[in-house]
Design a protein around this motif. Structure first.
Motif, PDB file in Angstrom:
ATOM      1  N   ILE A  97      71.092  53.216  35.900  1.00  8.41           N
ATOM      2  CA  ILE A  97      69.816  52.526  35.789  1.00  8.41           C
ATOM      3  C   ILE A  97      70.150  51.211  35.104  1.00  8.41           C
ATOM      4  O   ILE A  97      70.540  51.178  33.937  1.00  8.41           O
ATOM      5  CB  ILE A  97      68.800  53.329  34.968  1.00  8.41           C
ATOM      6  CG1 ILE A  97      68.480  54.657  35.657  1.00  8.41           C
ATOM      7  CG2 ILE A  97      67.520  52.511  34.774  1.00  8.41           C
ATOM      8  CD1 ILE A  97      67.568  55.560  34.841  1.00  8.41           C
ATOM      9  N   ILE A 126      64.578  59.702  35.594  1.00  8.16           N
ATOM     10  CA  ILE A 126      64.833  60.135  36.967  1.00  8.16           C
ATOM     11  C   ILE A 126      65.392  61.547  36.962  1.00  8.16           C
ATOM     12  O   ILE A 126      66.308  61.859  36.203  1.00  8.16           O
ATOM     13  CB  ILE A 126      65.818  59.185  37.683  1.00  8.16           C
ATOM     14  CG1 ILE A 126      65.252  57.759  37.692  1.00  8.16           C
ATOM     15  CG2 ILE A 126      66.091  59.658  39.111  1.00  8.16           C
ATOM     16  CD1 ILE A 126      66.187  56.741  38.307  1.00  8.16           C
ATOM     17  N   LEU A 133      75.911  53.438  42.905  1.00  7.01           N
ATOM     18  CA  LEU A 133      75.565  54.749  43.462  1.00  7.01           C
ATOM     19  C   LEU A 133      76.788  55.400  44.087  1.00  7.01           C
ATOM     20  O   LEU A 133      77.488  54.786  44.896  1.00  7.01           O
ATOM     21  CB  LEU A 133      74.463  54.580  44.503  1.00  7.01           C
ATOM     22  CG  LEU A 133      74.068  55.805  45.322  1.00  7.01           C
ATOM     23  CD1 LEU A 133      73.543  56.917  44.428  1.00  7.01           C
ATOM     24  CD2 LEU A 133      73.028  55.413  46.376  1.00  7.01           C
ATOM     25  N   TYR A 141      66.318  48.252  38.470  1.00  6.46           N
ATOM     26  CA  TYR A 141      67.551  48.211  39.257  1.00  6.46           C
ATOM     27  C   TYR A 141      68.290  49.543  39.162  1.00  6.46           C
ATOM     28  O   TYR A 141      68.398  50.136  38.084  1.00  6.46           O
ATOM     29  CB  TYR A 141      68.481  47.101  38.761  1.00  6.46           C
ATOM     30  CG  TYR A 141      68.227  45.769  39.408  1.00  6.46           C
ATOM     31  CD1 TYR A 141      68.468  45.574  40.770  1.00  6.46           C
ATOM     32  CD2 TYR A 141      67.747  44.698  38.670  1.00  6.46           C
ATOM     33  CE1 TYR A 141      68.231  44.351  41.373  1.00  6.46           C
ATOM     34  CE2 TYR A 141      67.503  43.472  39.260  1.00  6.46           C
ATOM     35  CZ  TYR A 141      67.749  43.302  40.615  1.00  6.46           C
ATOM     36  OH  TYR A 141      67.505  42.092  41.198  1.00  6.46           O
ATOM     37  N   LEU A 142      68.785  49.973  40.282  1.00 10.47           N
ATOM     38  CA  LEU A 142      69.687  51.125  40.374  1.00 10.47           C
ATOM     39  C   LEU A 142      70.971  50.619  41.012  1.00 10.47           C
ATOM     40  O   LEU A 142      70.936  49.940  42.041  1.00 10.47           O
ATOM     41  CB  LEU A 142      69.048  52.235  41.209  1.00 10.47           C
ATOM     42  CG  LEU A 142      69.835  53.534  41.392  1.00 10.47           C
ATOM     43  CD1 LEU A 142      68.865  54.708  41.552  1.00 10.47           C
ATOM     44  CD2 LEU A 142      70.740  53.464  42.618  1.00 10.47           C
ATOM     45  N   SER A 143      72.122  50.923  40.403  1.00  9.17           N
ATOM     46  CA  SER A 143      73.387  50.390  40.910  1.00  9.17           C
ATOM     47  C   SER A 143      74.508  51.424  40.794  1.00  9.17           C
ATOM     48  O   SER A 143      74.335  52.489  40.219  1.00  9.17           O
ATOM     49  CB  SER A 143      73.764  49.108  40.156  1.00  9.17           C
ATOM     50  OG  SER A 143      73.986  49.372  38.789  1.00  9.17           O
ATOM     51  N   PHE A 175      74.676  57.366  39.331  1.00  6.02           N
ATOM     52  CA  PHE A 175      74.287  55.964  39.459  1.00  6.02           C
ATOM     53  C   PHE A 175      73.943  55.411  38.087  1.00  6.02           C
ATOM     54  O   PHE A 175      73.848  56.153  37.105  1.00  6.02           O
ATOM     55  CB  PHE A 175      73.110  55.781  40.428  1.00  6.02           C
ATOM     56  CG  PHE A 175      71.918  56.656  40.147  1.00  6.02           C
ATOM     57  CD1 PHE A 175      71.011  56.339  39.149  1.00  6.02           C
ATOM     58  CD2 PHE A 175      71.695  57.802  40.907  1.00  6.02           C
ATOM     59  CE1 PHE A 175      69.907  57.140  38.905  1.00  6.02           C
ATOM     60  CE2 PHE A 175      70.591  58.608  40.675  1.00  6.02           C
ATOM     61  CZ  PHE A 175      69.696  58.279  39.665  1.00  6.02           C
ATOM     62  N   GLU A 235      73.949  55.523  32.598  1.00  7.41           N
ATOM     63  CA  GLU A 235      74.423  56.326  33.725  1.00  7.41           C
ATOM     64  C   GLU A 235      73.600  57.595  33.860  1.00  7.41           C
ATOM     65  O   GLU A 235      73.267  58.245  32.866  1.00  7.41           O
ATOM     66  CB  GLU A 235      75.891  56.698  33.563  1.00  7.41           C
ATOM     67  CG  GLU A 235      76.413  57.476  34.779  1.00  7.41           C
ATOM     68  CD  GLU A 235      77.887  57.830  34.664  1.00  7.41           C
ATOM     69  OE1 GLU A 235      78.259  58.396  33.626  1.00  7.41           O
ATOM     70  OE2 GLU A 235      78.634  57.553  35.619  1.00  7.41           O
ATOM     71  N   VAL A 268      60.609  59.832  39.629  1.00  4.12           N
ATOM     72  CA  VAL A 268      60.763  58.777  38.636  1.00  4.12           C
ATOM     73  C   VAL A 268      59.502  58.782  37.784  1.00  4.12           C
ATOM     74  O   VAL A 268      58.398  58.585  38.297  1.00  4.12           O
ATOM     75  CB  VAL A 268      60.940  57.393  39.288  1.00  4.12           C
ATOM     76  CG1 VAL A 268      61.194  56.330  38.227  1.00  4.12           C
ATOM     77  CG2 VAL A 268      62.075  57.420  40.301  1.00  4.12           C
TER      78      VAL A 268
END
Length: 240
Positions: free
Chosen positions: A117, A236, A71, A67-69, A115, A177, A198
């Motif tokens: 992780i 990343i 952003l 999940y990436l949130s 963003f 973060e 990635v």
């Protein structure tokens, strides 16, 4: 009067934290393109071609997703934060890239990307469906409310012996973060795209090196999950 001036001063300091809204004049689309790579080459699935960084044997990758949130894109002290920003990036098939398109970004240029992780604690403890968050999905835990932030599954081969590898990380404190700066001309050169790599190998070779043979699985142990989270904080990177 002094109280009013103090409030105005505080508002001025924090104006950069109030995100700009889509639909404003001059808004343009921006796409983040994530490329799964190991050793600078596209990710190879289901082949024992990657060395166990902390010990003997080679491993293969069968399933990798995260999940990436939260952003946000920044220009100086102005920020555009994507609403309901929860994305599941999947690299569990032959498609080795994943794109996130923000259709209307009201910034003339971008100098910073931020963003998480993982999932922020408030959303991680909620059953509300937002973005790619779904409590009925395979990424949700079946033993408590919350999500698996990073999933890595495969197998390790040592001599002729093959054993499964299962790493599911997702305690709220495991969110990490990520923030990095961009060249001034990155959007012009890439036609509105920001390319990132990635590297799933970073889960096992980061701030601490992990022997997959000694630690073939992580699910419910907070100490082991913390080690993996500290490692994947660096998986990343911008591809410039």
């Amino acid at each position: 009067m002094r109280l009013l001036l103090g409030i105005l001063a505080i508002a001025t300091v924090f104006i950069g934290w109030i995100y700009l809204k889509p639909g404003q004049k001059g808004a343009t689309p921006i796409t983040l393109v994530f490329h799964a790579e190991l050793g600078g080459e596209p990710l190879v699935y289901d082949q024992f071609v990657y060395d166990n960084a902390g010990g003997a044997g080679q491993y293969r990758v069968r399933d990798f997703r995260f999940y990436l949130s939260n952003l946000s894109l920044w220009q100086g002290d102005q920020a555009f934060a994507e609403p309901d920003s929860y994305h599941l990036l999947r690299f569990d098939n032959m498609d080795k890239t994943h794109s996130i398109t923000l259709p209307e970004v009201p910034l003339a240029s971008i100098d910073t990307v931020r963003f998480l992780i993982g999932v922020d604690p408030a959303a991680n403890k909620s059953i509300e469906v937002r973005g790619d968050l779904d409590p009925n999905s395979q990424m949700a835990w079946n033993w408590e409310v919350g999500y698996k932030f990073v999933v890595f599954e495969g197998a390790l081969q040592v001599d002729q012996e093959v054993s499964p590898l299962v790493y599911h990380v997702g305690f709220s404190e495991n969110a990490r973060e990520v923030a990095f700066s961009l060249p001034a001309d990155v959007l012009t050169k890439a036609n509105g795209q920001i390319h990132l790599t990635v590297d799933p190998a970073k889960l096992f070779d980061g701030s601490e090196r992990i022997d997959m043979q000694a630690l073939p699985s992580v699910k419910f142990n907070r100490t082991d999950a913390e080690i993996l989270a500290n490692n994947y904080a660096t998986m990343i990177a911008p591809a410039f």
